[in-house]
Write a protein that holds these residues in place. Structure first.
Motif, short mmCIF file in Angstrom:
data_model
loop_
_atom_site.label_atom_id
_atom_site.label_comp_id
_atom_site.label_asym_id
_atom_site.label_seq_id
_atom_site.Cartn_x
_atom_site.Cartn_y
_atom_site.Cartn_z
N ASP B 209 0.81 -1.21 0.00
CA ASP B 209 0.00 0.00 0.00
C ASP B 209 0.85 1.26 0.00
O ASP B 209 1.86 1.37 0.68
CB ASP B 209 -0.93 0.01 1.21
CG ASP B 209 -1.91 1.16 1.14
OD1 ASP B 209 -2.40 1.45 0.04
OD2 ASP B 209 -2.17 1.79 2.19
N LEU B 210 0.37 2.23 -0.79
CA LEU B 210 1.05 3.53 -0.84
C LEU B 210 0.20 4.60 -0.18
O LEU B 210 0.70 5.53 0.44
CB LEU B 210 1.31 3.89 -2.30
CG LEU B 210 2.01 5.22 -2.57
CD1 LEU B 210 3.41 5.22 -1.99
CD2 LEU B 210 2.08 5.49 -4.07
N TRP B 211 -1.11 4.45 -0.30
CA TRP B 211 -2.05 5.50 0.10
C TRP B 211 -1.94 5.85 1.58
O TRP B 211 -1.68 7.01 1.93
CB TRP B 211 -3.45 5.01 -0.24
CG TRP B 211 -4.58 5.94 0.15
CD1 TRP B 211 -5.30 5.89 1.29
CD2 TRP B 211 -5.09 7.03 -0.62
NE1 TRP B 211 -6.26 6.86 1.29
CE2 TRP B 211 -6.15 7.59 0.13
CE3 TRP B 211 -4.77 7.60 -1.85
CZ2 TRP B 211 -6.89 8.68 -0.32
CZ3 TRP B 211 -5.51 8.68 -2.30
CH2 TRP B 211 -6.55 9.22 -1.53
N THR B 226 7.45 0.60 0.81
CA THR B 226 6.83 1.02 -0.45
C THR B 226 6.92 2.54 -0.60
O THR B 226 7.35 3.05 -1.64
CB THR B 226 5.37 0.57 -0.50
OG1 THR B 226 5.32 -0.84 -0.32
CG2 THR B 226 4.72 0.94 -1.82
N GLN B 230 9.38 4.80 -3.01
CA GLN B 230 8.77 5.82 -3.87
C GLN B 230 9.47 7.16 -3.69
O GLN B 230 9.79 7.83 -4.66
CB GLN B 230 7.28 5.92 -3.53
CG GLN B 230 6.43 6.48 -4.65
CD GLN B 230 6.11 7.93 -4.45
OE1 GLN B 230 6.27 8.47 -3.35
NE2 GLN B 230 5.69 8.59 -5.52
N SER C 134 4.21 -4.37 -5.58
CA SER C 134 3.64 -3.06 -5.31
C SER C 134 3.43 -2.30 -6.61
O SER C 134 4.25 -2.34 -7.52
CB SER C 134 4.57 -2.28 -4.40
OG SER C 134 4.26 -0.93 -4.47
N VAL C 136 3.71 0.75 -6.99
CA VAL C 136 4.80 1.74 -7.11
C VAL C 136 5.94 1.15 -7.94
O VAL C 136 6.47 1.78 -8.85
CB VAL C 136 5.32 2.11 -5.71
CG1 VAL C 136 6.55 2.98 -5.82
CG2 VAL C 136 4.23 2.78 -4.92
N ASP C 250 -2.88 4.47 -6.70
CA ASP C 250 -1.45 4.25 -6.55
C ASP C 250 -0.67 4.33 -7.86
O ASP C 250 0.36 5.00 -7.94
CB ASP C 250 -1.19 2.88 -5.89
CG ASP C 250 -1.81 2.78 -4.52
OD1 ASP C 250 -2.88 3.36 -4.32
OD2 ASP C 250 -1.21 2.11 -3.65
N TYR C 253 -0.56 7.83 -9.37
CA TYR C 253 0.25 8.70 -8.50
C TYR C 253 1.73 8.35 -8.63
O TYR C 253 2.59 9.21 -8.71
CB TYR C 253 -0.20 8.56 -7.05
CG TYR C 253 0.56 9.43 -6.09
CD1 TYR C 253 0.27 10.79 -5.98
CD2 TYR C 253 1.58 8.90 -5.31
CE1 TYR C 253 0.99 11.59 -5.12
CE2 TYR C 253 2.30 9.70 -4.43
CZ TYR C 253 1.99 11.04 -4.34
OH TYR C 253 2.70 11.84 -3.47
N ALA C 254 2.02 7.04 -8.67
CA ALA C 254 3.42 6.63 -8.74
C ALA C 254 4.04 7.01 -10.07
O ALA C 254 5.22 7.36 -10.14
CB ALA C 254 3.53 5.11 -8.52
#
Ligand SMILES: Nc1ncnc2c1ncn2[C@@H]1O[C@H](COP(=O)(O)OP(=O)(O)OP(=O)(O)O)[C@@H](O)[C@H]1O
Ligand SMILES: [Mg+2]
Lengths: 352, 275, 321
Positions: B209-211, B226, B230, C134, C136, C250, C253-254
């Motif tokens: 998860d990034l959010w 993650t 990023q 992921s 990302v 995601d 955005y990534a």
């Protein structure tokens, strides 16, 4: 050990009443077997005694103590389940010791009791195995062992042999009879199997649709069934039953056009049902006329399936080869002293 | 034409798609071990002694925070799995075993979260987390992820609990176990396979998860791997060695875990889906 | 024998436990899950929906103003243009998944479920691999591969004599969204594949045998026997795709940042929500409008799920086994 008394027990699931006014006494040390068709409430009654099912009204007492509101563990009972219900993640030893640990029994005593049960049931070599590494018969013995170690006042069995194959079932049946003698235990035992019921029981309870139909010794039920339901349920193959009319003098009954003499005088007139077992009748010159529909030859015995003119089925057991062909006209005569009479409600006629 | 589909054609299609699925991953990992010149001139050759250069990795691990990010991700993932399984199994047990008035309503209430993504509540989650003084903490992430994963966990575990024979729980009651002990000593051990399935379902989205890391723990050394990768990628965007190494650093552990657990995972996905 | 407890009132099914103890058991088992779930999932969702009916005053306080935020979002050109742009883009994003991801997933599943197939497990495991990673990582990896600087994609196209097709796909308004959608398809094709594969495995072999006896070839058997039986699964896959797509964030955005450039051409609901709520180079964060967009997303997802539950699933179930 202790006796079990059940008084006016009712049990409903929502609006469905599955046990209706059950009254039952199990004497100290007795082996009582509950039988009845599927869905009649045998398991429910057994589970009510165990405290696994709350009862709607009535009372259950064990050894003179009212246990109706006690948790299963406080009732001093042990239950052996049809599926054995062994804890799959514990070995045989721990399966037997598990309940004792939670009851706070000292370690040394737990070991003693487990070893004793293992000895009685010949489980010693299997103590370290998991249930899945055991055969069906061995699992069955562990399940019984788990009950024994608790030193319960009453053993409850719910169809314990129904998952075993035929040969093993006979062995285990004998084993259970031996255990009963050895432990002098009070046992309530549910089964579908007539042979189990007849051979094991001191007393059989026949149930139907949530009611007790008759309680009695095995042969009592066989020779003097209290009503049509028990008459048809006990004994295999089932009893022949035919509609009949009393002649008014109480000496004979008209059946399928012939007059059949009655063993003893019966008062009253009207419609009744007569019954006689396939093994208690013969084919001869006199008796009820019928036409042969099928002959089964098993070697030692044979079964003749016949039908009367008004469509009632009759089954006659014959020694050896019946020597009859399909379509033959025969007469079937009940053996003296083996005729059962039931009134319009299906209740055994008084004095017979 | 009765001839079955040619085996060759089937394998050709599957192999081609497999190659497509793997190519980008292999490409990145391969090049992450190579010198910059080799990355650009011969991108398709595997790392060899003459083009080997671990400079990217020394940059990634030189940024000492990466190790911290890893620890953060592990903490969050393990914490989430633990609490999701524990709370989920407890609730699933109560909902399947006990009769009480609000049973069905509660089950429906809990299952809403299977379909409605928790992200949509982010505005208020941030407010709530800052009211609780949990901004930039891993605790906040864990709590949110537990809330996010509970509905599916309860759903799957309930199905499994229903399959445990009733006799087994009742044997426990005859043995004198309290309801708590029946759960912890009988049910929980038997739920292990189901819990492995749920753990896998939970692990992947949480780890990836990034959010929520972006919203709840974006700074202060509380980034997950993650988010950390990023941010790192954003910083080093022109340094290809570093970028490729950072990507590989994030990919490799997941791949290793995946290869170890793929059987379990696929079985879980398949059994969960049969329903 | 006396009937000690005629007509007892039984509130629960555990004999010998007082109502108080029973309540404690229920609370013990249910409270943790219900509390965490309510506090961190249900409450925020409801609170967000409620916030969408409030707006911020100059003094910093929030005042109820009915559906004004929604009216603004849908009619005020400064809001409605980005909203409709994101909405349309999101629909395109979804359609690309439906038209590319799910058919490919179906094809792969059909091939994987063929009766005698070697390396079945290997294919399945490897094709599912990107799904594990992921977003990302995936986003960045594809950015590198498509980058003209590295030239991998160009090299491949040239190898097939298609070099002229190559372009800065991610950088151009006309292609950015499609490219990103296809990358997402590439990553997530494993999910429909596994779900459909499982459904196909559950179909008894006898059915196919029966069809073969009836004279159908493999293609006909698939289309006339298997496919009708897995419609419910395809329905489920579709609704999952819908929920995930309208909740996506995601990857874009990534790859493209919060601005989802160039010129918002790859902007979808998730990125719009993030940008409005947090603010960015172009505007300040706006809690009320953020909540309004989140509520719209909620409504859109709810519509999708409802359509599935009440129209599609009902109709399909009838044909299931
Ligand atoms: N939990 C329950 N809820 C509602 N009805 C039930 C429940 N358990 C049992 N019954 C009903 O109660 C009746 C008696 O069931 P019970 O299990 O006691 O039958 P049984 O005599 O043991 O039958 P069998 O020989 O098949 O085991 C059945 O009609 C059954 O459908
Ligand atoms: Mg039963």
């Amino acid at each position: 050990m202790a006796d079990v008394k059940i008084g006016n027990l009712h049990k409903s699931y929502g609006t469905v009443e599955v046990l209706k006014d059950i009254n039952l006494q199990v004497e100290d040390g007795a082996f009582v077997v509950l039988v009845g068709p599927s869905g009649c409430g045998k398991s429910t009654l057994l589970r009510s005694i165990a405290g696994l099912e709350p009862i709607t009204s009535g009372a259950i007492s064990i050894g003179g103590r009212n246990v109706s509101d006690l948790a299963p563990a406080q009732r001093e009972i042990a239950m052996v389940f049809q599926s054995y219900a062994l804890y799959p993640h514990m070995n045989v030893e721990n399966n037997m010791a598990f309940g004792l640990k939670f009851a706070g029994v000292p370690k040394a005593e737990i070991a003693d009791r487990v070893n004793e049960a293992a000895r009685i049931l010949q489980l010693e070599p299997l103590l370290k195995r998991r249930p899945r590494e055991l055969s069906g018969g061995q699992r069955q013995r562990v399940a019984i062992g788990r009950a024994i170690v608790r030193h319960p006042k009453v053993f409850l069995f719910d169809e314990p042999l129904s998952n075993l194959d035929a040969a093993l079932r006979i062995n285990t049946r004998v084993e259970i009879a031996r255990l009963h003698k050895l432990l002098k235990a009070t046992i309530v035992y549910v089964t579908h199997d007539q042979v189990e019921a007849m051979t094991l029981a001191d007393k059989i309870v026949v149930m139907n649709k949530g009611r007790v139909e008759q309680v009695g010794k095995p042969l009592e039920l066989y020779y003097r069934p209290a009503n049509l339901f028990v008459a048809r349920f006990i004994g295999s193959p089932a009893m022949n039953t035919l509609a009949a009319t009393l002649d008014g003098k109480g000496k004979a009954a008209a059946v399928a056009g012939v007059s059949l003499p009655l063993p003893a005088a019966v008062s009253g007139t009207g419609e009744i049902t007569i019954g006689f077992r396939p093994e208690h009748c013969s084919i001869g010159k006199t008796g009820i006329p019928a036409r042969v529909e099928l002959v089964e030859r098993l070697g030692e015995t044979g079964y003749v399936h016949a039908r009367t003119a008004d469509g009632a089925a009759l089954l006659v057991e014959v020694k050896g080869d019946p020597g009859l062909a399909q379509g033959a006209e025969v007469r079937v005569a009940p053996a003296a002293g083996h005729l059962h009479l039931f009134d319009g409600e299906g209740v055994r006629l008084a004095g017979t | 034409m009765r001839k079955p589909v040619s085996a060759f054609a089937v394998h050709a299609v599957l192999a081609l798609y497999t190659a497509l699925a793997l190519f980008p991953i292999i490409l990145v990992i391969m090049n992450s071990f190579k010198a910059k010149r080799a990355i650009f001139n011969t991108p398709l050759t595997p790392p060899m002694p003459w083009n080997f250069d671990p400079i990217g990795y020394s940059k990634v691990f030189g940024d000492s925070a990466i190790a911290t990010y890893y620890m953060n991700s592990i903490t969050v993932t393990v914490g989430t799995i633990f609490l999701t399984l524990l709370f989920g199994a407890m609730a699933a047990w109560a909902l399947t075993e006990y009769k009480f008035r609000w049973n069905t309503a509660l089950a429906i209430f809990l299952s809403i979260g299977i379909m409605v993504p928790i992200r949509l509540g982010s505005v208020s989650i941030i407010q709530l987390v800052s009211d609780l003084n949990l901004i930039n903490t891993l605790t906040a992430l864990i709590l949110v992820y537990v809330a996010q994963n509970l509905p599916l966990a309860v759903f799957i575990l309930s199905e499994f609990i229903q399959q445990i024979p009733r006799d087994l729980r009742e044997a426990g009651r005859c043995d004198g176990l309290s309801e708590y002990n029946i759960f912890f000593y009988i049910i929980l051990p038997l739920l292990r396979p189901a819990m492995a399935t749920v753990a896998v379902f939970t692990m992947i989205p949480v780890w990836n998860d990034l959010w929520f890391p972006l919203l709840l723990a974006p700074t202060g050394g509380k980034q997950t791997i993650t988010l950390g990768v990023q941010q790192f990628l954003g910083q080093y965007i022109t340094d290809w060695n570093a970028v490729l190494a950072a990507l590989s650093t994030a990919i490799i552990p997941v791949l290793v875990l995946y290869v170890i657990f793929s059987r379990q995972l696929i079985r879980g996905l398949t059994s969960g889906a049969v329903k | 024998m006396e009937t000690a407890s005629q007509g007892r009132v039984q509130q629960h099914g555990i004999v010998g436990m007082s109502p108080g103890a029973y309540a404690r058991v229920l609370i013990f088992f249910l409270a943790p899950a219900v509390l965490v779930y309510t506090l961190f999932s249900v409450y925020p969702l409801l609170d967000t929906i409620i916030s969408s009916f409030y707006s911020k005053q100059n003094d910093g306080s929030y005042v109820y103003n009915g559906v004004a935020n929604f009216v603004t979002l849908l009619t005020d050109p400064t809001w409605s243009a980005p909203f409709w742009n994101a909405f349309i883009n999101n629909i395109k994003f979804f359609l690309i998944h439906m038209l590319v991801q799910n058919p490919i997933g179906l094809l792969l599943a059909a091939l994987l479920s063929l009766p005698v197939l070697r390396f079945r497990t290997a294919y399945r495991t490897l094709i599912f691999m990107p799904t594990m990673l992921s977003v990302v990582i995936i986003g960045f990896t594809w950015q590198l591969i498509l980058s003209p600087l590295w030239g991998i994609a160009k090299m491949f196209l040239q190898a097939f004599g298609l070099g002229f097709l190559f372009g800065p796909w991610l950088g151009e308004e006309s292609t950015a969204l499609i490219t990103i959608s296809l990358i997402s398809v590439w990553q997530f094709v494993g999910i429909p594949m596994i779900l459909i594969y499982t459904a196909l495995l559950a179909i008894p072999d006898e059915l196919i045998d029966a069809a073969t006896v009836d004279g159908l070839n493999q293609f006909q058997a698939f289309f006339h026997v298997k496919l009708p039986l897995i419609w419910p699964t395809i329905g489920l896959v579709s609704v999952l795709t819908f929920v995930n797509n309208f909740n996506a964030f995601d990857l874009i955005y990534a790859m493209k940042g919060a601005l989802a450039g160039p010129n918002f051409s790859a902007d979808i609901m998730g990125t719009l929500f993030y940008r409005v709520f947090f603010g960015n180079q172009l505007q300040l964060g706006d809690v009320s409008m953020g909540a309004t967009i989140a509520t719209m997303m909620f409504l859109i997802i709810l519509c999708g799920v409802m359509i599935y539950l009440f129209l599609i699933q009902r109709r399909l179930q009838r044909y299931a086994f």
